[in-house]
Design an enzyme around this catalytic site. Structure first.
Site, PDB file in Angstrom:
ATOM      1  N   ARG A 159     -43.747 -21.657-113.262  1.00 24.06           N
ATOM      2  CA  ARG A 159     -43.713 -21.799-114.717  1.00 24.06           C
ATOM      3  C   ARG A 159     -42.516 -22.659-115.136  1.00 24.06           C
ATOM      4  O   ARG A 159     -41.594 -22.881-114.364  1.00 24.06           O
ATOM      5  CB  ARG A 159     -43.595 -20.415-115.383  1.00 24.06           C
ATOM      6  N   VAL A 176     -49.746  -6.999-106.727  1.00 21.24           N
ATOM      7  CA  VAL A 176     -48.854  -8.160-106.837  1.00 21.24           C
ATOM      8  C   VAL A 176     -47.934  -7.970-108.054  1.00 21.24           C
ATOM      9  O   VAL A 176     -48.397  -7.716-109.169  1.00 21.24           O
ATOM     10  CB  VAL A 176     -49.674  -9.465-106.956  1.00 21.24           C
ATOM     11  N   TYR A 182     -35.718 -14.651-118.922  1.00 23.28           N
ATOM     12  CA  TYR A 182     -35.837 -13.276-118.426  1.00 23.28           C
ATOM     13  C   TYR A 182     -34.626 -12.994-117.546  1.00 23.28           C
ATOM     14  O   TYR A 182     -34.221 -13.850-116.752  1.00 23.28           O
ATOM     15  CB  TYR A 182     -37.091 -13.107-117.559  1.00 23.28           C
ATOM     16  N   GLU A 229     -36.779 -10.136-122.174  1.00 23.51           N
ATOM     17  CA  GLU A 229     -37.460  -8.833-122.075  1.00 23.51           C
ATOM     18  C   GLU A 229     -36.924  -7.795-123.046  1.00 23.51           C
ATOM     19  O   GLU A 229     -37.585  -6.786-123.271  1.00 23.51           O
ATOM     20  CB  GLU A 229     -37.405  -8.295-120.637  1.00 23.51           C
ATOM     21  N   LYS A 260     -37.159 -17.504-115.139  1.00 19.48           N
ATOM     22  CA  LYS A 260     -36.674 -16.377-114.344  1.00 19.48           C
ATOM     23  C   LYS A 260     -35.155 -16.256-114.449  1.00 19.48           C
ATOM     24  O   LYS A 260     -34.457 -17.201-114.815  1.00 19.48           O
ATOM     25  CB  LYS A 260     -37.040 -16.570-112.869  1.00 19.48           C
ATOM     26  N   HIS A 273     -33.803  -9.133-116.624  1.00 21.46           N
ATOM     27  CA  HIS A 273     -34.019  -7.823-115.974  1.00 21.46           C
ATOM     28  C   HIS A 273     -32.727  -7.358-115.301  1.00 21.46           C
ATOM     29  O   HIS A 273     -32.684  -7.024-114.117  1.00 21.46           O
ATOM     30  CB  HIS A 273     -35.180  -7.903-114.966  1.00 21.46           C
TER      31      HIS A 273
END
Ligand code: NAD
Length: 372
Positions: free
Chosen positions: A15, A298, A94, A118, A75, A96
């Site tokens: 992406r 996945v 993102y 997020e 990411k 996390h």
């Protein structure tokens, strides 16, 4: 503002955080956009398209980080990127954080401003930058499930929609939130016999109102689940309890009462999975079999469809990115409160309580940075 979009370097991430259309919107507003060479290629966007949109292509990731006031990516930064991040640089991606301490420590040390997709949150508690990926994963769960029900892939050998004179497959969806609803639409569209189980009566009332006649709802409890799994061909795990691990609604002993070749797609795998026998798999090796039951678990399902995922994600992120570019992060957050819970780390302070608690680190209320 100078905006930079690096190429994602995490394994198998195709992406990109900004499309040529997004770059054009930012350039139109007077911002400068720098995109790393081939950053969009995995999602189908060439360097030439970015240039036509007014962006400038930079050959290396180092140059992108060095020039940008705001980095927009997909990411979380990974280790080789840590040293590229500058003090006061705004990172919109993102993160996390709570799941990875080294990242949290590196971002604290960088003294950058980390705004995490997020945790951006609307007043109704919905998470607008997570919803698009749940939509993709929910739809994909049925596509994958239908595929793995085929005999050569060790499934039952049943066609989801049946044919005239032959009953369709039975699809059981655990959790009727974003993932579950999207999965139900797809399965229903293919003609399957669909049941959604949830614990929220309000949610099931809504679903019963909007879903077609081949979708039914049922209260989620152990007794009902045990009955339903006996007859289901495809089971989708789509449960979420915010801030907690997913409950194991399907226990190991239930595999024994399922039909051989039943397919389980546990979308909730990223929260531990709602099927006891679920363990994370990859797109290269997506399935494994226990007791003749096919497991597909996945953890980054949207990664397989980067074109759709990139557009879905950027449709949701771009309006926020524009506000951040136009006003700077502080003013943008003061004027649009959705962004406030998105702020996780500012200038070396952790300003998101759950992240500080996860690693026993100091917490500084975000208000300290929002006051004028
Ligand atoms: N694997 C992937 O690539 C991927 C991608 C996107 C999302 N996800 C994950 O999918 C999961 C679902 O996400 P979502 O956006 O649909 O969440 P959501 O909050 O929209 O929906 C969760 C639903 O689960 C229901 N629920 C809670 N406890 C239940 C129980 N005991 N039985 C039945 N239902 C119950 C809730 O009432 C809610 O309707 C999350 O874990 C999310 O992280 C995974």
């Amino acid at each position: 503002m100078i905006i930079g979009t690096p190429k994602e370097i995490k394994n198998n991430e195709n992406r990109v955080a900004l499309t040529p259309a997004g770059a054009k919107e930012l350039v139109k507003r007077g911002h400068q956009v720098f995109v790393q060479h081939t950053a969009g290629i995995g999602s189908g966007f060439s360097d030439e398209e970015y240039v036509s949109a007014g962006a400038t292509i930079l050959p290396t990731i180092e140059e992108v980080y060095a020039i940008a006031d705001m980095i927009i990516k997909v990411k979380e930064p990974i280790e080789p990127e840590y040293k590229l991040i500058k003090e006061k640089q705004l990172l919109f991606t993102y993160f996390h954080f709570a799941s990875y301490e080294p990242l949290t420590k590196a971002m604290v040390e960088s003294k950058a401003v980390c705004l995490a997709y997020e945790t951006v949150e609307k007043t109704d508690k919905s998470l607008p930058l997570l919803i698009p990926m749940s939509e993709v994963a929910g739809r994909m769960a049925i596509q994958k499930g239908a595929n793995y029900l085929e005999k050569p892939l060790k499934g039952r050998g049943i066609l989801l929609g049946g044919v005239p004179g032959v009953l369709p497959a039975k699809v059981l969806i655990l959790g009727g939130g974003i993932v579950g609803t999207q999965a139900a639409w797809m399965a229903a569209g293919l003609g399957a016999d669909v049941t959604i189980m949830d614990v929220s009566l309000a949610r099931m009332r809504y679903l019963a109102d909007v879903m077609p006649a081949n979708v039914k709802t049922m209260m989620s409890n152990e007794y009902n689940i045990r009955e339903m799994v006996k007859h289901s061909d495809l089971i989708v795990g789509a449960v979420l309890i915010p801030g907690a691990k997913a409950p194991h609604l399907i226990t190991r002993d239930m595999l024994k009462i399922m039909k051989p070749g039943t397919v389980l797609v546990d979308v909730a795998v990223d929260q531990g999975g709602c099927i006891e026998t679920c363990k994370p798999t990859t797109h290269e090796n997506p399935t494994y079999i226990i007791d003749d039951v096919v497991h597909y678990c996945v953890a980054n399902m949207p990664g397989a469809v980067p074109y759709t995922s990139t557009l879905a994600l950027t449709n949701a992120t771009l309006p926020y990115a524009i506000q951040l570019a136009d006003k700077g992060w502080k003013k943008a957050a003061q004027q649009n409160n959705d962004l406030i819970p998105g702020l996780n780390v500012i200038n070396g302070d952790i300003v998101y309580k759950a992240v500080a608690e996860a690693f026993n680190m100091d917490y500084v209320p975000v208000e300290k940075y929002l006051a004028d």
